[in-house]
Design a protein around this motif. Sequence first.
Motif, PDB file in Angstrom:
ATOM      1  N   ARG A 223      27.288   5.162 -30.422  1.00 55.53           N
ATOM      2  CA  ARG A 223      27.007   5.069 -28.980  1.00 55.53           C
ATOM      3  C   ARG A 223      26.804   3.615 -28.552  1.00 55.53           C
ATOM      4  NH1 ARG A 223      24.168   9.750 -30.168  1.00 55.53           N
ATOM      5  NH2 ARG A 223      22.201   8.650 -30.358  1.00 55.53           N
ATOM      6  N   GLN A 224      26.077   2.839 -29.372  1.00 59.77           N
ATOM      7  CA  GLN A 224      25.845   1.433 -29.029  1.00 59.77           C
ATOM      8  C   GLN A 224      27.150   0.642 -29.009  1.00 59.77           C
ATOM      9  OE1 GLN A 224      22.925   0.330 -31.982  1.00 59.77           O
ATOM     10  NE2 GLN A 224      21.215   0.735 -30.603  1.00 59.77           N
ATOM     11  N   ILE A 225      27.999   0.897 -29.998  1.00 57.75           N
ATOM     12  CA  ILE A 225      29.285   0.199 -30.055  1.00 57.75           C
ATOM     13  C   ILE A 225      30.146   0.595 -28.863  1.00 57.75           C
ATOM     14  CG2 ILE A 225      31.452  -0.009 -31.350  1.00 57.75           C
ATOM     15  CD1 ILE A 225      29.737   0.234 -33.920  1.00 57.75           C
ATOM     16  N   GLU A 226      30.139   1.877 -28.510  1.00 58.28           N
ATOM     17  CA  GLU A 226      30.915   2.329 -27.349  1.00 58.28           C
ATOM     18  C   GLU A 226      30.410   1.669 -26.065  1.00 58.28           C
ATOM     19  OE1 GLU A 226      32.364   6.794 -28.678  1.00 58.28           O
ATOM     20  OE2 GLU A 226      30.384   6.576 -27.743  1.00 58.28           O
ATOM     21  N   GLU A 227      29.086   1.576 -25.930  1.00 58.37           N
ATOM     22  CA  GLU A 227      28.513   0.932 -24.746  1.00 58.37           C
ATOM     23  C   GLU A 227      28.910  -0.537 -24.682  1.00 58.37           C
ATOM     24  OE1 GLU A 227      24.297   1.646 -24.923  1.00 58.37           O
ATOM     25  OE2 GLU A 227      24.540   3.809 -24.592  1.00 58.37           O
ATOM     26  N   GLU A 228      28.825  -1.220 -25.809  1.00 57.35           N
ATOM     27  CA  GLU A 228      29.202  -2.630 -25.837  1.00 57.35           C
ATOM     28  C   GLU A 228      30.693  -2.797 -25.556  1.00 57.35           C
ATOM     29  OE1 GLU A 228      28.780  -6.633 -28.626  1.00 57.35           O
ATOM     30  OE2 GLU A 228      27.906  -4.745 -29.322  1.00 57.35           O
ATOM     31  N   ARG A 229      31.500  -1.907 -26.142  1.00 58.62           N
ATOM     32  CA  ARG A 229      32.949  -1.950 -25.892  1.00 58.62           C
ATOM     33  C   ARG A 229      33.236  -1.761 -24.410  1.00 58.62           C
ATOM     34  NH1 ARG A 229      35.947   3.277 -27.154  1.00 58.62           N
ATOM     35  NH2 ARG A 229      34.653   3.719 -25.355  1.00 58.62           N
ATOM     36  N   ASP A 230      32.566  -0.780 -23.785  1.00 60.74           N
ATOM     37  CA  ASP A 230      32.787  -0.520 -22.363  1.00 60.74           C
ATOM     38  C   ASP A 230      32.364  -1.733 -21.518  1.00 60.74           C
ATOM     39  OD1 ASP A 230      33.706   1.971 -23.088  1.00 60.74           O
ATOM     40  OD2 ASP A 230      31.868   3.030 -22.499  1.00 60.74           O
ATOM     41  N   LYS A 231      31.283  -2.376 -21.916  1.00 62.66           N
ATOM     42  CA  LYS A 231      30.815  -3.570 -21.202  1.00 62.66           C
ATOM     43  C   LYS A 231      31.839  -4.690 -21.324  1.00 62.66           C
ATOM     44  CE  LYS A 231      27.038  -6.880 -21.064  1.00 62.66           C
ATOM     45  NZ  LYS A 231      25.858  -7.381 -21.741  1.00 62.66           N
ATOM     46  N   VAL A 232      32.351  -4.904 -22.551  1.00 63.52           N
ATOM     47  CA  VAL A 232      33.348  -5.956 -22.762  1.00 63.52           C
ATOM     48  C   VAL A 232      34.617  -5.638 -21.977  1.00 63.52           C
ATOM     49  CG1 VAL A 232      34.892  -6.977 -24.496  1.00 63.52           C
ATOM     50  CG2 VAL A 232      32.461  -6.725 -24.990  1.00 63.52           C
ATOM     51  N   LEU A 233      35.035  -4.382 -21.958  1.00 60.03           N
ATOM     52  CA  LEU A 233      36.219  -3.988 -21.180  1.00 60.03           C
ATOM     53  C   LEU A 233      36.009  -4.271 -19.700  1.00 60.03           C
ATOM     54  CD1 LEU A 233      37.458  -0.607 -22.696  1.00 60.03           C
ATOM     55  CD2 LEU A 233      38.806  -2.665 -22.325  1.00 60.03           C
ATOM     56  N   SER A 234      34.826  -3.948 -19.217  1.00 61.05           N
ATOM     57  CA  SER A 234      34.511  -4.185 -17.811  1.00 61.05           C
ATOM     58  C   SER A 234      34.540  -5.680 -17.489  1.00 61.05           C
ATOM     59  CB  SER A 234      33.129  -3.597 -17.499  1.00 61.05           C
ATOM     60  OG  SER A 234      32.759  -3.891 -16.186  1.00 61.05           O
ATOM     61  N   GLU A 235      33.927  -6.478 -18.350  1.00 60.56           N
ATOM     62  CA  GLU A 235      33.920  -7.927 -18.145  1.00 60.56           C
ATOM     63  C   GLU A 235      35.328  -8.497 -18.212  1.00 60.56           C
ATOM     64  OE1 GLU A 235      31.190  -9.389 -21.081  1.00 60.56           O
ATOM     65  OE2 GLU A 235      29.440  -8.655 -19.984  1.00 60.56           O
ATOM     66  N   LEU A 236      36.120  -7.967 -19.108  1.00 61.18           N
ATOM     67  CA  LEU A 236      37.501  -8.426 -19.252  1.00 61.18           C
ATOM     68  C   LEU A 236      38.313  -8.075 -18.005  1.00 61.18           C
ATOM     69  CD1 LEU A 236      39.413  -9.808 -21.196  1.00 61.18           C
ATOM     70  CD2 LEU A 236      39.904  -7.601 -22.225  1.00 61.18           C
ATOM     71  N   THR A 237      38.092  -6.891 -17.473  1.00 61.67           N
ATOM     72  CA  THR A 237      38.799  -6.473 -16.267  1.00 61.67           C
ATOM     73  C   THR A 237      38.434  -7.383 -15.099  1.00 61.67           C
ATOM     74  OG1 THR A 237      38.814  -4.190 -17.029  1.00 61.67           O
ATOM     75  CG2 THR A 237      39.175  -4.535 -14.686  1.00 61.67           C
ATOM     76  N   VAL A 238      37.140  -7.650 -14.961  1.00 59.56           N
ATOM     77  CA  VAL A 238      36.687  -8.544 -13.884  1.00 59.56           C
ATOM     78  C   VAL A 238      37.286  -9.932 -14.077  1.00 59.56           C
ATOM     79  CG1 VAL A 238      34.650  -9.720 -12.941  1.00 59.56           C
ATOM     80  CG2 VAL A 238      34.571  -7.263 -13.408  1.00 59.56           C
ATOM     81  N   LEU A 239      37.252 -10.419 -15.306  1.00 61.26           N
ATOM     82  CA  LEU A 239      37.786 -11.739 -15.600  1.00 61.26           C
ATOM     83  C   LEU A 239      39.281 -11.809 -15.297  1.00 61.26           C
ATOM     84  CD1 LEU A 239      37.032 -14.514 -16.799  1.00 61.26           C
ATOM     85  CD2 LEU A 239      37.709 -13.611 -19.016  1.00 61.26           C
ATOM     86  N   ASP A 240      40.025 -10.794 -15.684  1.00 60.68           N
ATOM     87  CA  ASP A 240      41.468 -10.769 -15.418  1.00 60.68           C
ATOM     88  C   ASP A 240      41.741 -10.748 -13.910  1.00 60.68           C
ATOM     89  OD1 ASP A 240      42.208 -10.880 -18.062  1.00 60.68           O
ATOM     90  OD2 ASP A 240      42.523  -8.711 -18.265  1.00 60.68           O
ATOM     91  N   ARG A 241      40.948  -9.962 -13.175  1.00 59.46           N
ATOM     92  CA  ARG A 241      41.131  -9.877 -11.725  1.00 59.46           C
ATOM     93  C   ARG A 241      40.841 -11.229 -11.080  1.00 59.46           C
ATOM     94  NH1 ARG A 241      37.032  -7.712  -8.961  1.00 59.46           N
ATOM     95  NH2 ARG A 241      36.705  -6.119 -10.523  1.00 59.46           N
ATOM     96  N   LYS A 242      39.743 -11.846 -11.490  1.00 61.03           N
ATOM     97  CA  LYS A 242      39.402 -13.161 -10.932  1.00 61.03           C
ATOM     98  C   LYS A 242      40.465 -14.186 -11.290  1.00 61.03           C
ATOM     99  CE  LYS A 242      34.382 -12.857 -10.687  1.00 61.03           C
ATOM    100  NZ  LYS A 242      33.119 -13.411 -11.206  1.00 61.03           N
ATOM    101  N   ALA A 243      40.936 -14.108 -12.510  1.00 59.17           N
ATOM    102  CA  ALA A 243      41.950 -15.076 -12.952  1.00 59.17           C
ATOM    103  C   ALA A 243      43.206 -14.958 -12.113  1.00 59.17           C
ATOM    104  CB  ALA A 243      42.264 -14.870 -14.423  1.00 59.17           C
ATOM    105  N   SER A 244      43.628 -13.748 -11.837  1.00 60.43           N
ATOM    106  CA  SER A 244      44.859 -13.594 -11.053  1.00 60.43           C
ATOM    107  C   SER A 244      44.637 -13.995  -9.592  1.00 60.43           C
ATOM    108  CB  SER A 244      45.386 -12.169 -11.158  1.00 60.43           C
ATOM    109  OG  SER A 244      44.468 -11.269 -10.589  1.00 60.43           O
ATOM    110  N   GLU A 245      43.432 -13.751  -9.057  1.00 69.63           N
ATOM    111  CA  GLU A 245      43.132 -14.120  -7.668  1.00 69.63           C
ATOM    112  C   GLU A 245      43.058 -15.637  -7.499  1.00 69.63           C
ATOM    113  OE1 GLU A 245      39.442 -12.198  -6.738  1.00 69.63           O
ATOM    114  OE2 GLU A 245      40.341 -10.214  -6.654  1.00 69.63           O
ATOM    115  N   LEU A 246      42.479 -16.303  -8.491  1.00 73.72           N
ATOM    116  CA  LEU A 246      42.242 -17.731  -8.368  1.00 73.72           C
ATOM    117  C   LEU A 246      43.302 -18.593  -9.037  1.00 73.72           C
ATOM    118  CD1 LEU A 246      38.423 -17.697  -9.138  1.00 73.72           C
ATOM    119  CD2 LEU A 246      39.509 -17.803  -6.886  1.00 73.72           C
ATOM    120  N   GLN A 247      44.279 -17.960  -9.607  1.00 71.59           N
ATOM    121  CA  GLN A 247      45.262 -18.700 -10.403  1.00 71.59           C
ATOM    122  C   GLN A 247      45.926 -19.805  -9.596  1.00 71.59           C
ATOM    123  OE1 GLN A 247      48.169 -16.252 -12.274  1.00 71.59           O
ATOM    124  NE2 GLN A 247      48.424 -17.689 -13.951  1.00 71.59           N
TER     125      GLN A 247
END
Length: 133
Positions: free
Chosen positions: A69-93
Amino acid sequence: EGGETHRSMLEGAESLVGQIRLQGQLNDIDTTLLEKEKLLSELVKNQRDFDNMRNTYERKMEDMQKDIRQIEEERDKVLSELTVLDRKASELQTNQSREDQERRAQEGERFRERLRVLEEELKKMRKKVKDHQ
């Protein structure tokens, strides 16, 4: 009188033989009881050992489920951060300097590597749980 003495001796001997037989039977019963008491003690000990092993097994399974459960939670958090980062990167590119783009790309790569490690850990933990069920 001689026949009576003989008969009396015979009855005494038969009585003695009966007592010896009875004593032998009592000894056999005592031996059987001791063996059964020993077996019962072993059974109680084995049951206690089994209960301890089962409790240890159940605790380990709970710990592994918690780790998953802890690994899944951390994975979901990293996925969320990655999604936000990718979105920001494409917006600000278009508005970013080359240096900012490289920094964001490195950050994204770091998140992707962490995600890969987490997914590998999750896979291993699930295999452990499956192997122990």
